[in-house]
Design an enzyme around this catalytic site. Structure first.
Site, PDB file in Angstrom:
ATOM      1  CD  GLU A 114      -2.910  -1.254   2.253  1.00 41.63           C
ATOM      2  OE1 GLU A 114      -4.132  -1.182   2.054  1.00 41.63           O
ATOM      3  OE2 GLU A 114      -2.401  -1.408   3.386  1.00 41.63           O
ATOM      4  CD  GLU A 134      -3.742  -6.156   4.300  1.00 43.94           C
ATOM      5  OE1 GLU A 134      -3.058  -5.117   4.326  1.00 43.94           O
ATOM      6  OE2 GLU A 134      -3.762  -6.923   3.319  1.00 43.94           O
TER       7      GLU A 134
END
Length: 260
Positions: A114, A134
């Site tokens: 990210e 995640e």
């Protein structure tokens, strides 16, 4: 426990920012998150700096978030940055206006992916292993991947990786439009600095205006970006750098831009 921090080094108009928590594979704890924000804010606020490069010390870019250290702090707002601080992931707070290059190698997981998705140029070593893990940890990406990964790769290409958390290599990352270039192992920082030097030869105000307009298009849409374009363009025409650019062209020499 090894506390995370980032190193800082200035080379001309370039700021090198290094993730430095090597014993923990540069996993982001609250200390490194805070220090990275402060380093990027220092870069943003220094008029002499024109490009920044984020890299990592050691063999790995980052193992992602240190969830053991962060779990109790996330609800306290560890990712809620002061309005004067740059948010490294660009999902809120103060946004960066100057160019950023990220150089990755080894493991580059979750927050690392990210972080690079919020950069302008990404150079990846050919040994890099990427992963948006995640969903395998019972949570979801919250540093921009649900938007930027999908924007870059497209829905059908992105979802097999986002929904499963499976890892992928540099070749796949390139095919998914997540990175700019693949280089030989160990050459990623060298190449990133090379590109940063090229960016630094451009007019700083023009670079910032270009980034702002492109960001408008991605975040606000094409119509908004076109409507706002002149507000960025007109000040450039009366800048000293625009005059210098014309003089340099007529005199057949490299321009010497000052950011004014």
């Amino acid at each position: 426990m090894s506390l995370g921090k980032v190193s800082r080094e200035k080379i001309g108009h370039i700021m090198l920012i290094g993730l430095d928590r090597v014993p923990k594979r540069n996993a982001f704890d609250s200390h490194m998150i805070s220090d990275l924000s402060h380093a990027l804010t220092e870069y943003e606020d220094d008029p002499e700096l024109r490009c920044a490069v984020i890299f990592a010390h050691g063999d790995h870019f980052t193992a992602g978030l240190d969830l053991v250290e962060l779990q109790s702090k996330i609800s306290e707002g560890i990712f809620n940055f002061d309005e004067n601080q740059i948010n490294p992931w660009g999902v809120g707070g103060r946004h960066r206006t100057k160019p950023l290059i990220v150089a990755v190698q080894g493991i580059c997981y979750t927050a690392g992916v990210e972080l690079m998705l919020n950069a302008d140029v990404v150079i990846a070593s050919d040994d890099t292993v990427f992963g948006q893990l995640e969903v395998q940890r019972g949570i979801m990406p919250f540093g921009g991947a649900t938007v930027r990964f999908v924007q870059a790769a497209g829905w059908q290409k992105a979802m097999p990786y986002l929904l499963t958390g499976k890892t992928f290599n540099s070749t796949t990352a390139n095919e998914l439009n997540l990175i700019s270039e693949i280089v030989e192992q160990g050459k990623q920082l060298e190449r990133a600095i090379e590109i940063a030097k090229e960016i630094c030869t451009s007019a700083p105000l023009a670079v910032q205006a270009l980034l702002a307009s492109a960001t408008d298009a991605v975040t606000q849409g094409q119509t908004f970006a076109f409507e706002k374009m002149n507000s960025y363009l007109m000040p450039l025409f009366v800048s000293q750098d625009a005059q210098e650019g014309i003089r340099a062209m007529l005199e057949k020499r490299p321009p010497q831009f000052t950011g004014r």
